[in-house]
Design an enzyme around this catalytic site. Structure first.
Site, mmCIF file in Angstrom:
data_model
loop_
_atom_site.group_PDB
_atom_site.id
_atom_site.type_symbol
_atom_site.label_atom_id
_atom_site.label_comp_id
_atom_site.label_asym_id
_atom_site.label_seq_id
_atom_site.Cartn_x
_atom_site.Cartn_y
_atom_site.Cartn_z
ATOM 1 N N GLU A 192 9.066 16.321 15.565
ATOM 2 C CA GLU A 192 9.493 16.199 13.845
ATOM 3 C C GLU A 192 8.624 17.652 13.176
ATOM 4 O O GLU A 192 7.951 16.996 12.422
ATOM 5 C CB GLU A 192 9.451 14.236 12.642
ATOM 6 C CG GLU A 192 10.176 14.423 12.040
ATOM 7 C CD GLU A 192 9.389 13.196 11.182
ATOM 8 O OE1 GLU A 192 9.097 12.619 11.547
ATOM 9 O OE2 GLU A 192 10.673 12.519 10.501
ATOM 10 N N LYS B 81 0.533 -0.675 -0.272
ATOM 11 C CA LYS B 81 -0.336 0.221 0.144
ATOM 12 C C LYS B 81 1.402 1.102 -0.157
ATOM 13 O O LYS B 81 1.072 1.853 0.623
ATOM 14 C CB LYS B 81 -0.904 0.301 0.916
ATOM 15 C CG LYS B 81 -1.905 0.714 0.803
ATOM 16 C CD LYS B 81 -2.499 1.648 2.086
ATOM 17 C CE LYS B 81 -1.921 2.680 2.752
ATOM 18 N NZ LYS B 81 -1.463 3.823 2.234
ATOM 19 N N GLU C 298 9.631 1.372 10.992
ATOM 20 C CA GLU C 298 10.555 2.649 10.607
ATOM 21 C C GLU C 298 9.942 3.864 10.576
ATOM 22 O O GLU C 298 9.287 4.407 9.330
ATOM 23 C CB GLU C 298 11.411 2.057 9.210
ATOM 24 C CG GLU C 298 12.089 0.951 8.670
ATOM 25 C CD GLU C 298 12.721 1.366 7.643
ATOM 26 O OE1 GLU C 298 13.319 0.748 6.999
ATOM 27 O OE2 GLU C 298 11.584 1.024 6.516
ATOM 28 N N CYS D 208 13.316 11.660 6.413
ATOM 29 C CA CYS D 208 13.296 10.858 7.827
ATOM 30 C C CYS D 208 14.982 11.656 8.631
ATOM 31 O O CYS D 208 14.723 11.548 9.800
ATOM 32 C CB CYS D 208 13.446 9.305 8.636
ATOM 33 S SG CYS D 208 14.044 8.596 6.679
HETATM 34 P P1 NAD Z 1 2.430 8.431 7.823
HETATM 35 O O1 NAD Z 1 2.808 8.134 9.099
HETATM 36 O O2 NAD Z 1 1.453 10.078 7.457
HETATM 37 O O3 NAD Z 1 1.555 7.687 6.160
HETATM 38 C C1 NAD Z 1 2.819 7.070 6.215
HETATM 39 C C2 NAD Z 1 1.896 5.073 5.293
HETATM 40 O O4 NAD Z 1 1.649 4.789 6.035
HETATM 41 C C3 NAD Z 1 1.418 6.065 4.196
HETATM 42 O O5 NAD Z 1 1.004 4.709 2.906
HETATM 43 C C4 NAD Z 1 -0.433 6.034 5.361
HETATM 44 O O6 NAD Z 1 -0.929 6.234 4.389
HETATM 45 C C5 NAD Z 1 -0.215 4.942 6.466
HETATM 46 N N1 NAD Z 1 -0.945 5.513 7.201
HETATM 47 C C6 NAD Z 1 -0.756 6.016 7.675
HETATM 48 N N2 NAD Z 1 -1.558 5.798 8.813
HETATM 49 C C7 NAD Z 1 -2.328 4.957 8.684
HETATM 50 C C8 NAD Z 1 -2.304 3.620 10.477
HETATM 51 N N3 NAD Z 1 -3.410 4.335 11.558
HETATM 52 N N4 NAD Z 1 -2.720 2.838 9.836
HETATM 53 C C9 NAD Z 1 -1.754 1.853 8.420
HETATM 54 N N5 NAD Z 1 -1.201 2.996 7.449
HETATM 55 C C10 NAD Z 1 -1.835 4.037 8.201
HETATM 56 O O7 NAD Z 1 3.983 8.683 7.298
HETATM 57 P P2 NAD Z 1 4.080 10.406 5.864
HETATM 58 O O8 NAD Z 1 3.785 11.295 5.943
HETATM 59 O O9 NAD Z 1 3.740 9.491 4.728
HETATM 60 O O10 NAD Z 1 5.617 10.006 6.011
HETATM 61 C C11 NAD Z 1 6.350 10.862 6.505
HETATM 62 C C12 NAD Z 1 6.981 10.237 7.989
HETATM 63 O O11 NAD Z 1 7.921 8.669 7.570
HETATM 64 C C13 NAD Z 1 7.622 10.455 8.544
HETATM 65 O O12 NAD Z 1 7.603 11.024 10.103
HETATM 66 C C14 NAD Z 1 9.623 10.367 8.488
HETATM 67 O O13 NAD Z 1 10.423 10.868 9.371
HETATM 68 C C15 NAD Z 1 8.784 8.770 8.205
HETATM 69 N N6 NAD Z 1 9.844 8.440 7.438
HETATM 70 C C16 NAD Z 1 10.906 7.218 8.090
HETATM 71 C C17 NAD Z 1 11.811 6.937 7.723
HETATM 72 C C18 NAD Z 1 12.684 5.749 8.022
HETATM 73 O O14 NAD Z 1 13.498 4.743 7.343
HETATM 74 N N7 NAD Z 1 12.533 5.629 9.268
HETATM 75 C C19 NAD Z 1 12.262 7.108 6.146
HETATM 76 C C20 NAD Z 1 10.910 7.762 5.440
HETATM 77 C C21 NAD Z 1 10.664 8.075 6.182
#
Ligand code: NAD
Length: 474
Positions: A379, A172, A246, A280
């Protein structure tokens, strides 16, 4: 032209979605709608999971070399469409081309092939006259959920390692970057990935939650924010379902007193606010010896003033817009909050950008920041840096560790051994010394930055197998 999709990639084909709900995709530069995709519901997700379940027995029994050949074919097909991926990703998430280039997923699929070929699935042991086999086998169906900031590379880390291990996948993507997921589905078809081995459902948090909850999913691999990770971990916890998470970061760059300031400013955009700080590992907190504080603040603001800022399609652009209106407003909220808390903006601040359109936030640098302030602890995910002075190394370590996160970090020093020694003292999953050569491996976060691996590095195949012990007589 608006790209309207009414289908989902299930069992090797593009099939009409059952849901009637759609999500609009908006270009962050023009603010215009560029696409519409289904918000897959629980029935759509179940169809995808069932396809993955049906494909599992045959795929997991294939010899690793055969799985490696399929992964090589994915990498080849991905490379052949590389230009299309780059253009589509930038169109959707506004990442400047230098960042989009870095997030090419073909090498990750090749890493998956190497993992399939090299990871020992069975290791014999003999101890106290007893024989045993440590046997590793595929887990089953993996639910893979990725964010928008490096959409292909983060999804590839999960899919490549799952396929290498013999698992099948329901992926997804993030709603902001759904169109490149359809391109990826075409790549799977072109590469001859057997039907059902990878399925793709588009949608937001509701779709993601349906995937996490589906009773036929055996493992969840998630990359995204700490808050979503927490919600997913609660569900996985109650189901006792394995989870790789992650999550977010609030990393720091620490300049030791012998750091080369010119070198630091030369890598500042890449390490501190890559892709407008929407990465991130962005080291948005900069910790500097008090004696060098004024010079460093000057060097940072001078560098950022001279950094090409604007249209991400222009190959010279280093800083582009934020991904969405929501993200822009959130970042502006943090900037306002920091000013209210008493921080001083020496660059940028709470102002509208000069661009007539687009979700731009001007690069902003704060001083007079206290460790309790949200701009220091949370963040922000935008081009917002805080520069703080420290008096000795013990204080630098304590400031570095003064957030609940622990994802990455950078230490600058003329003395590699001294920087390495300092790195040993930090509570974070990765430290780059002088940010010269990023390591090839992915890394685990400390604290609320995650746990359980997830993808990207060669040894990450270990996150996608179950391990059992077979004791033999004699
Ligand atoms: P997000 O958590 O809003 O969404 C990430 C994904 O999860 C999307 O596909 C979203 O649709 C899905 N999602 C959101 N809530 C969910 C839930 N309750 N249940 C299941 N799926 C859900 O994050 P974002 O805004 O897309 O990305 C930014 C975040 O990702 C930042 O916090 C960043 O630090 C983190 N990130 C971490 C890494 C790492 O390697 N640690 C790498 C890239 C990004």
């Amino acid at each position: 032209m608006i790209d309207v999709r009414n289908d989902l990639f299930i069992d090797g084909a593009f099939r009409p979605a059952l849901t009637v709900e759609r999500i609009s995709l908006i270009n962050p530069v023009s603010e215009e709608v560029i696409g519409m995709v289904p918000a897959a519901d629980a029935a759509d997700v179940a169809a995808a999971v069932q396809a993955a379940r049906r494909a599992f027995p045959e795929w997991s029994r294939r010899p690793p070399e055969e799985r490696a050949l399929v992964l090589d074919a994915i990498a080849d097909a991905y490379e052949a469409r590389g230009e299309e991926f780059r253009a589509l990703i930038t169109l959707q998430n506004g990442s400047p081309s230098w960042w989009t280039e870095l997030t090419n997923a073909a090498p990750i699929y090749r890493l998956g092939a190497a993992a399939a070929r090299n990871f020992p699935l069975e290791v014999p042991f003999e101890l106290l006259g007893r024989k045993a086999l440590v046997h590793r086998q595929a887990i089953g169906v993996v639910g893979a959920i990725a964010p928008w900031n490096a959409p292909q590379v983060l999804m590839a880390g999960k899919i490549a390692m799952a396929l290498a291990a013999g698992d099948t996948v329901v992926a997804k993507p993030s709603p902001e970057t759904s169109l490149d997921a359809y391109l990826l589905a075409e790549v799977f078809q072109e590469a001859g990935v057997p039907n059902g081995v990878v399925n793709i459902v588009t949608g937001g948090a509701v779709t993601g939650e349906a995937l996490v909850r589906n009773e036929d999913v055996d493992k969840v691999a998630f990359t995204g924010s700490t808050s979503a990770g927490r919600a997913i971990a609660e569900i996985c916890g109650s189901l006792l379902r394995p989870l790789s998470a992650e999550l977010g970061g609030k990393s720091a760059a620490v300049l030791l007193d012998d750091a080369d300031l010119e070198h630091f400013t030369s890598v500042l955009n890449r390490e501190c606010i890559p892709y407008s700080g929407q990465v991130c590992f962005s080291a948005t907190r900069v910790l500097v010896p008090r004696t060098r504080f004024a010079d460093t603040v000057d060097a940072i603001t001078t560098t950022l003033r001279a950094t090409p800022y604007g249209d991400p399609d222009d190959p010279g652009t280093i800083i582009g817009p934020l991904v969405s209106e929501r993200q822009r407003d959130r970042v502006r909220g943090y900037i306002r909050g920091a000013l209210t808390d008493g921080a001083t903006a020496v660059l940028g601040g709470d102002r509208d950008s000069d661009f007539a359109r687009g979700y731009y936030v001007d690069p902003t640098v704060f001083v007079d920041v206290e460790p309790e302030m949200p701009v220091f602890r949370e963040e922000v995910f935008g081009p917002v840096m805080s520069v703080l002075p420290y008096d000795d190394e013990a204080e630098a370590v304590s400031l570095h560790d003064a957030t609940p996160y622990g994802l990455s970090g950078v230490v600058f020093s003329a003395d590699i051994e001294r920087a390495t020694d300092f790195a040993r003292r930090l509570a974070t999953g990765r430290v780059l010394v002088n940010a010269v050569s990023p390591p090839p491996h992915r890394y685990d976060g400390f604290g609320v930055s995650g746990f359980g691996g997830g993808g990207g590095g060669l040894y990450r195949i270990a996150d996608y197998v179950n391990t059992k012990v077979i004791s033999q007589p004699g």
